[in-house]
Design an enzyme around this catalytic site. Structure first.
Site, PDB file in Angstrom:
ATOM      1  N   HIS A 251      17.145  37.949   2.195  1.00 35.49           N
ATOM      2  CA  HIS A 251      17.985  38.153   3.373  1.00 35.49           C
ATOM      3  C   HIS A 251      17.420  39.351   4.138  1.00 35.49           C
ATOM      4  O   HIS A 251      16.873  40.281   3.531  1.00 35.49           O
ATOM      5  CB  HIS A 251      19.424  38.500   2.995  1.00 35.49           C
ATOM      6  CG  HIS A 251      20.212  37.393   2.390  1.00 35.49           C
ATOM      7  ND1 HIS A 251      20.251  37.170   1.030  1.00 35.49           N
ATOM      8  CD2 HIS A 251      21.035  36.480   2.951  1.00 35.49           C
ATOM      9  CE1 HIS A 251      21.056  36.157   0.780  1.00 35.49           C
ATOM     10  NE2 HIS A 251      21.551  35.716   1.922  1.00 35.49           N
TER      11      HIS A 251
ATOM     12  N   ASP B 193      18.699  42.769   2.982  1.00 33.28           N
ATOM     13  CA  ASP B 193      18.300  43.132   1.622  1.00 33.28           C
ATOM     14  C   ASP B 193      17.004  43.924   1.627  1.00 33.28           C
ATOM     15  O   ASP B 193      16.790  44.784   0.770  1.00 33.28           O
ATOM     16  CB  ASP B 193      18.073  41.881   0.763  1.00 33.28           C
ATOM     17  CG  ASP B 193      19.315  41.028   0.647  1.00 33.28           C
ATOM     18  OD1 ASP B 193      20.404  41.599   0.514  1.00 33.28           O
ATOM     19  OD2 ASP B 193      19.195  39.796   0.708  1.00 33.28           O
TER      20      ASP B 193
ATOM     21  N   ASP C 160      18.816  26.320  -5.125  1.00 30.57           N
ATOM     22  CA  ASP C 160      19.072  27.604  -5.764  1.00 30.57           C
ATOM     23  C   ASP C 160      19.443  27.297  -7.208  1.00 30.57           C
ATOM     24  O   ASP C 160      20.426  26.587  -7.466  1.00 30.57           O
ATOM     25  CB  ASP C 160      20.209  28.343  -5.071  1.00 30.57           C
ATOM     26  CG  ASP C 160      19.751  29.093  -3.841  1.00 30.57           C
ATOM     27  OD1 ASP C 160      18.553  29.030  -3.525  1.00 30.57           O
ATOM     28  OD2 ASP C 160      20.592  29.733  -3.190  1.00 30.57           O
TER      29      ASP C 160
END
Length: 435
Positions: A100, A103, A295
């Site tokens: 992200h 992040d 994921d």
């Protein structure tokens, strides 16, 4: 010596190894159905849980005490974090990573400052990627953590918040393009509602459709070749989210004419929260032509929220890979470890051990799936169950060459179909023989 107390990359040691920092089943160069294991699994380490999450929960704060999380210079902390992250990617020998925007780079006092910070870290990433060979599976923008997004981003009632989100996403996909990312993900963490008393669902869906259409247009304008991926999630933090599950996302993409450019990124935890199995969501995505990426994590069966634990269930993973191998596997997608170690796992090597164990679980499941396909362990019984549809008359029905009256007349002429066993317990036993 690195932060992890390890200098040499983790290697394959074989199934008899008891070293938690050695691969027992993940042999990246092993051939599986004509392709290297690494190319089937396409592992990716995520940036946020591994290097940004401090180990807190709703009832307690930081437990990890990571050195790059403390300091007076946010950009220097981001650089230190990047050093540790790429060290871990190299030690694990994973081909990909994901991030992200917030992040990897600190938010500034304005969007312009935030974008400048992201550009600085993007340049650092490009250099490190060149040094290590690690590639970017996908990038994304965090449109849910900051208080400006408490009522959503694309679906926000305030058009200025919508515009801010557009600017943030533009910067994130620009960074993804610069780093040769293979996909771009949209995770609508707060694209939903808490109460219908203050919500115009049609308006919010139309806003979301316009947002995604503009993103697709921009993707083509800058020559970004990978797909846009939406990650379905039913709830948490919102009471109800517009990307509830694969079927809901498909309907959304169909309504707003986005099927050509947008696919799904499916997560096990989110599938469970929607009342589905991981296998169900993957099969449906393939059936609807929207499968993109995964994921790879798991939830806790006793907890009704997103625990993001590392995937360890070989039986569940075997069914997943059985379907994927039948369908040809990934194109631009991969297995992204959107998973976090438990807040009590405070030793630096716990982060490595978790990845190694989960990568081994995936590799073991892939090998089991390969064996099942070779033996037609599930495909044989499945083909037998639907074999009646192979006759010319019944194929004509599916091709639209037989109408309702003709079929009804056939039934009236004396058909007396008898039920046949679904053989569920037999098939569950077959699966157990391979895992």
């Amino acid at each position: 010596m690195s932060f992890f107390g390890l200098d040499a990359p983790i290697r394959y040691a074989g199934p008899d190894s008891k070293d938690p920092l050695a691969y027992r089943f993940y042999d990246k160069n092993k051939q599986v159905m004509g392709k290297r294991m690494e190319d089937h699994l396409r592992f990716s380490a995520c940036y946020w849980h591994s290097f940004t999450w401090p180990g807190g929960d709703p009832f307690g704060g930081e437990t990890f005490l990571r050195p790059w999380m403390h300091g007076s210079d946010p950009l220097q902390m981001a650089r230190d974090k990047a050093d540790v992250a790429f060290d871990m990617f190299k030690l694990l020998d994973v081909p990909f990573f994901t991030f992200h925007d917030v992040d990897v780079a600190p938010e500034g006092a304005s969007l312009a400052e935030s974008v400048k910070n992201l550009e600085t870290i993007t340049d650092i990433f490009a250099e490190k990627m060149g040094q290590t060979g690690t590639r970017l599976l996908w990038g994304t923008a965090n449109l849910f953590s900051h208080r400006r997004y408490m009522a959503g981003a694309a679906t926000n009632p305030d058009p200025d918040v919508f515009a801010y989100a557009v600017g943030q996403v533009k910067a994130a996909i620009d960074a993804t393009k610069k780093l040769n990312g293979e996909n771009y993900v949209c995770w609508g963490g707060r694209e939903g509602y808490e109460t219908l008393l203050n919500t115009d669902m049609k308006k919010e869906l139309d806003q979301l459709g316009r947002f995604m259409s503009m993103l697709v247009d921009y993707k083509h304008k800058i020559g970004f070749s990978g797909p846009i991926l939406i990650e379905p999630k039913p709830r948490e933090p919102s009471k109800h989210q517009y990307d509830f599950d694969v079927a809901t996302v498909f309907g959304f993409l169909q309504k707003y004419d986005l099927l050509a450019d947008v696919k799904v990124n499916i997560e096990q935890n989110h599938a469970i929260l929607a009342g589905h199995s991981f296998d169900h969501e993957v099969r449906l995505a393939y059936a609807l032509g929207v499968f993109g990426s995964l994921d790879i994590n798991r939830g806790d069966d006793l907890l009704g929220w997103d625990t993001d634990q590392f995937a360890m269930n070989v039986s569940e993973l075997t069914l997943l890979f059985h379907e994927m191998l039948k369908q040809g596997g990934f194109t631009t997608g991969g297995l992204n470890f959107d998973a976090k170690i438990r807040r009590q796992s405070i030793d630096p090597q716990d982060l490595l051990i978790a990845h190694v164990a989960s990568m081994d679980a995936c590799a073991r499941a892939l090998l089991a799936a390969e064996a099942m396909i070779a033996d037609k362990a599930l495909e044989g019984p499945l083909a037998a169950r639907y074999s009646g549809w192979a006759s010319p008359d019944n194929q004509a029905i599916l091709r639209g060459e037989s109408d309702l009256e003709t079929i009804a007349a056939k039934a009236m002429a004396g058909l007396d179909p008898q039920p046949r066993s679904g053989r569920q317990e037999y098939l569950e036993g077959v699966l157990n023989r391979y895992v």
